[in-house]
Motif scaffolding. Structure first.
Motif, PDB file in Angstrom:
ATOM      1  N   ARG A  94      -1.821 -13.784 -10.995  1.00 53.10           N
ATOM      2  CA  ARG A  94      -1.021 -13.594  -9.778  1.00 53.10           C
ATOM      3  C   ARG A  94      -0.336 -12.227  -9.753  1.00 53.10           C
ATOM      4  O   ARG A  94      -0.171 -11.635  -8.691  1.00 53.10           O
ATOM      5  N   SER A  95       0.025 -11.707 -10.924  1.00 56.64           N
ATOM      6  CA  SER A  95       0.710 -10.408 -10.960  1.00 56.64           C
ATOM      7  C   SER A  95      -0.203  -9.263 -10.550  1.00 56.64           C
ATOM      8  O   SER A  95       0.267  -8.158 -10.295  1.00 56.64           O
ATOM      9  N   LYS A  96      -1.525  -9.508 -10.478  1.00 56.45           N
ATOM     10  CA  LYS A  96      -2.467  -8.463 -10.093  1.00 56.45           C
ATOM     11  C   LYS A  96      -2.969  -8.639  -8.659  1.00 56.45           C
ATOM     12  O   LYS A  96      -3.773  -7.842  -8.180  1.00 56.45           O
ATOM     13  N   GLN A  97      -2.491  -9.660  -7.981  1.00 55.68           N
ATOM     14  CA  GLN A  97      -3.037  -9.940  -6.654  1.00 55.68           C
ATOM     15  C   GLN A  97      -2.559  -8.964  -5.590  1.00 55.68           C
ATOM     16  O   GLN A  97      -3.132  -8.898  -4.506  1.00 55.68           O
ATOM     17  N   HIS A  98      -1.525  -8.172  -5.906  1.00 56.62           N
ATOM     18  CA  HIS A  98      -1.154  -7.113  -4.959  1.00 56.62           C
ATOM     19  C   HIS A  98      -2.213  -6.013  -4.928  1.00 56.62           C
ATOM     20  O   HIS A  98      -2.222  -5.185  -4.008  1.00 56.62           O
ATOM     21  N   ILE A  99      -3.115  -6.013  -5.926  1.00 57.53           N
ATOM     22  CA  ILE A  99      -4.239  -5.080  -5.938  1.00 57.53           C
ATOM     23  C   ILE A  99      -5.456  -5.716  -5.259  1.00 57.53           C
ATOM     24  O   ILE A  99      -6.151  -5.084  -4.466  1.00 57.53           O
ATOM     25  N   VAL A 100      -5.686  -6.996  -5.573  1.00 56.16           N
ATOM     26  CA  VAL A 100      -6.879  -7.685  -5.087  1.00 56.16           C
ATOM     27  C   VAL A 100      -6.743  -8.062  -3.612  1.00 56.16           C
ATOM     28  O   VAL A 100      -7.690  -7.902  -2.832  1.00 56.16           O
ATOM     29  N   ALA A 101      -5.568  -8.565  -3.210  1.00 56.68           N
ATOM     30  CA  ALA A 101      -5.380  -9.050  -1.838  1.00 56.68           C
ATOM     31  C   ALA A 101      -5.660  -7.985  -0.775  1.00 56.68           C
ATOM     32  O   ALA A 101      -6.332  -8.262   0.217  1.00 56.68           O
ATOM     33  N   PRO A 102      -5.177  -6.729  -0.945  1.00 57.48           N
ATOM     34  CA  PRO A 102      -5.511  -5.724   0.067  1.00 57.48           C
ATOM     35  C   PRO A 102      -7.001  -5.414   0.144  1.00 57.48           C
ATOM     36  O   PRO A 102      -7.498  -5.037   1.211  1.00 57.48           O
ATOM     37  N   ILE A 103      -7.720  -5.582  -0.965  1.00 57.55           N
ATOM     38  CA  ILE A 103      -9.159  -5.288  -0.953  1.00 57.55           C
ATOM     39  C   ILE A 103      -9.887  -6.271  -0.038  1.00 57.55           C
ATOM     40  O   ILE A 103     -10.656  -5.876   0.845  1.00 57.55           O
ATOM     41  N   ILE A 104      -9.641  -7.578  -0.250  1.00 57.35           N
ATOM     42  CA  ILE A 104     -10.347  -8.555   0.580  1.00 57.35           C
ATOM     43  C   ILE A 104      -9.810  -8.545   2.008  1.00 57.35           C
ATOM     44  O   ILE A 104     -10.556  -8.772   2.969  1.00 57.35           O
ATOM     45  N   GLY A 105      -8.510  -8.266   2.163  1.00 57.08           N
ATOM     46  CA  GLY A 105      -7.967  -8.151   3.524  1.00 57.08           C
ATOM     47  C   GLY A 105      -8.555  -6.973   4.268  1.00 57.08           C
ATOM     48  O   GLY A 105      -8.866  -7.058   5.457  1.00 57.08           O
ATOM     49  N   LEU A 106      -8.725  -5.850   3.551  1.00 53.09           N
ATOM     50  CA  LEU A 106      -9.319  -4.665   4.163  1.00 53.09           C
ATOM     51  C   LEU A 106     -10.749  -4.937   4.589  1.00 53.09           C
ATOM     52  O   LEU A 106     -11.158  -4.593   5.712  1.00 53.09           O
ATOM     53  N   VAL A 107     -11.527  -5.580   3.723  1.00 51.93           N
ATOM     54  CA  VAL A 107     -12.927  -5.853   4.040  1.00 51.93           C
ATOM     55  C   VAL A 107     -13.033  -6.800   5.233  1.00 51.93           C
ATOM     56  O   VAL A 107     -13.842  -6.596   6.141  1.00 51.93           O
ATOM     57  N   ALA A 108     -12.194  -7.859   5.250  1.00 52.57           N
ATOM     58  CA  ALA A 108     -12.265  -8.853   6.324  1.00 52.57           C
ATOM     59  C   ALA A 108     -11.911  -8.268   7.679  1.00 52.57           C
ATOM     60  O   ALA A 108     -12.407  -8.729   8.712  1.00 52.57           O
ATOM     61  N   THR A 109     -11.051  -7.247   7.695  1.00 56.84           N
ATOM     62  CA  THR A 109     -10.658  -6.634   8.970  1.00 56.84           C
ATOM     63  C   THR A 109     -11.461  -5.372   9.287  1.00 56.84           C
ATOM     64  O   THR A 109     -11.763  -5.098  10.449  1.00 56.84           O
ATOM     65  N   LEU A 110     -11.803  -4.612   8.239  1.00 53.58           N
ATOM     66  CA  LEU A 110     -12.509  -3.353   8.455  1.00 53.58           C
ATOM     67  C   LEU A 110     -13.959  -3.569   8.886  1.00 53.58           C
ATOM     68  O   LEU A 110     -14.465  -2.868   9.767  1.00 53.58           O
TER      69      LEU A 110
END
Length: 533
Positions: free
Chosen positions: A151-167
């Motif tokens: 969970r402490s690394k999800q601030h790195i992972v979450a933007p990646i999948i969020g970026l892909v889903a929107t981009l």
């Protein structure tokens, strides 16, 4: 291990917290495998919109009618909507490795066949197969992101999948327009082949997140699958085709609406009674997941709605080519890309509810700026609205993903991820139906009102008609040509006013939606010590 250490003083005991630190470490093999999966998800989502700016070229190449060509997108969407919730069950049964590899390989093969097809019937068939098989990659990535990384690394992972889903859906028209202009529409599909092969091989070689449970297939609910296909497939058809055919006045739309309702009854009955339901809806008991899914549904309206409205305006009113539409739409994509790392850092320090509200307000500002649009709105007039749209979407989407999925139990994650991604796609379908209905109805209303004002006693109308008549002198029946030109001007103005009304509707909607964050339970700050597990 503890016994060996105790009996042999030569072996030093591990320092306190060493095991916790080890669990917080990112394993390079898993990170690389995850990035391969993310690229596969990007391809799958990209292909929803990659054809949107090139449908006229595909229509000409396949000698298709205007009603047939729309099914190049509709077939993909219907198949994808059916497959996304199914992926949760299949991921548990086959495991992440094999489900993703099958999805990537099938998507790649169907892409190749789409590029080789010579008729519209074949194209629709292979697009449906492409959407159905490719859909499995989307929720699998979301589930993996929230289970294999601490969970402490999800601030790195979450933007990646969020970026892909929107981009991916945002840059779809850009990529599609470039490929069509530079080569041909066939390359909209051929471009997937080599990356798809690489993704399939990479996943088979590197993914080891979980193990399959093939015994689940012994209890596969075929009735549940059939009813889900009828429910979601018919719903997608009604939402896609309804605005074009006056909704239930069309026999096929009305018939499929009945199929949708009956299938929904059977589907939810099977979900609640089957030994191994095709979709497990227990995750909705979690308040944040339920509210996160509502936000995902509504964000889908904006994400897919504006990805549809902007290209349609640029083609219909401005007369842009596929390439020019892509260049204009690129602004939103570039903004999302630049905002992703900033959003990740903010999630460490800022209440995610405030981030969601701020993102929705920014999105509403972007649509509000379009409410006074004219037929002369060009790249620079659309520049700031797209900046607000891109930044607002990222600021809202990434925290919504984390609030919905970041705190669920691991055993619920795979099914929940399918449901969560389904809400976004259904939101897009509902949004497109509403937007199309508004554009049709409001344009007709504005045409009627403008025609009432354009009469012989109106000095402005008479002066305009006289000017046009003089312009067409010597070119035939100048008066008739002037009347036709004036009618086109009135119609174009009514269309622009219809677009402005649609943007106003979205402005009010997203401002109201931003107030719902008060009902979300306060999430923990990402990376906090209390979150380490």
């Amino acid at each position: 291990m503890s016994e060996t250490t105790a009996s042999n003083p030569a072996i030093p005991a591990p320092p306190p917290g060493a095991s916790a630190a080890a669990s917080e470490r990112l394993v390079p093999r898993r990170v690389f495998a995850f990035l391969i999966m993310v690229f596969g998800m990007f391809m799958s989502i990209l292909d929803i919109q990659i054809v949107s700016a090139s449908l006229s070229e595909i229509q000409a190449g396949l000698s298709a009618s205007s009603s047939e060509i729309s099914w190049v997108q509709t077939a993909y969407l219907i198949a994808e909507v059916i497959a996304i919730p199914l992926s949760g069950f299949m991921s548990r049964a086959l495991g992440t490795r094999y489900l993703f590899a099958i999805s990537a390989a099938g998507f790649t093969a169907a892409s190749l066949m789409c590029g080789l097809t010579s008729s519209i019937g074949q194209m629709i068939l292979w697009r449906a197969i492409q959407g159905f098989l490719g859909a499995g990659m989307i929720p699998t990535v979301f589930a993996s992101a929230y289970t294999i990384f601490p969970r402490s690394k999800q601030h790195i992972v979450a933007p990646i999948i969020g970026l892909v889903a929107t981009l991916a859906p945002t840059v779809g028209p850009t990529v599609g327009g470039y490929l069509t202009d530079a080569m041909s529409w066939h390359w909209l599909f051929f471009i997937n082949v080599l990356p798809g092969i690489g993704i399939t091989v990479g996943v088979l070689a590197l993914v080891d997140f979980d193990r399959p449970d093939l015994k689940l297939l012994d209890h596969f609910d075929w009735v549940g699958l059939a009813s889900m296909a009828g429910f979601l497939g018919a719903l997608e058809y009604v939402l896609e085709e309804g605005p074009s055919y006056e909704w239930f006045e069309d026999t096929s739309v009305a018939a499929l609406a009945v199929v949708c309702v009956l299938s929904a009854v059977v589907f939810f009955w099977r979900v609640l009674t089957a030994r191994e339901p095709i979709v497990d809806i227990r995750a909705f008991v979690n308040r944040n997941f339920a509210l996160g899914s509502v936000f995902s549904f509504c964000v889908g309206i904006g994400l897919y709605g504006l990805t549809y409205v902007y290209p349609r305006y640029l083609a219909e009113v401005r007369g842009y080519s596929a390439m020019m539409i892509g260049e204009t739409m690129f602004v939103s994509g570039a903004t999302m890309f630049l905002c992703a790392p900033l959003v990740g850092r903010m999630m460490l320090k800022v209440d995610m509810r405030a981030m969601i509200a701020a993102g929705l307000v920014l999105f509403a500002i972007g649509t509000w700026q379009m409410t006074w649009m004219t037929r002369d709105y060009d790249f620079w007039e659309l520049f700031w609205p797209q900046i607000f749209r891109g930044s607002g979407m990222m600021l809202a989407m990434v925290p919504v993903n984390n609030i919905a999925l970041g705190t669920l139990a691991a055993e619920l994650m795979k099914n929940a991820s399918g449901l969560f991604n389904l809400t976004r796609n259904l939101g897009g379908a509902v949004g497109l139906a509403i937007i199309n209905t508004i554009l049709n109805d409001r344009t007709d209303l504005h045409i009627s009102r403008l025609h009432d004002k354009v009469y012989w006693g109106n000095a402005t109308a008479v002066d305009t008609l006289n000017t046009l008549t003089q312009r067409f002198q010597g070119m035939g029946d100048a008066s008739l040509m002037a009347l036709k030109q004036l009618n086109q001007i009135v119609h174009r103005q009514a269309v622009v006013m219809g677009y402005a009304d649609a943007f106003m509707m979205m402005t009010v909607f997203f401002l109201a939606l931003s107030t719902l964050v008060v009902f979300v339970d306060r999430p923990k700050v990402m990376g906090a010590a209390s979150d380490v597990h």
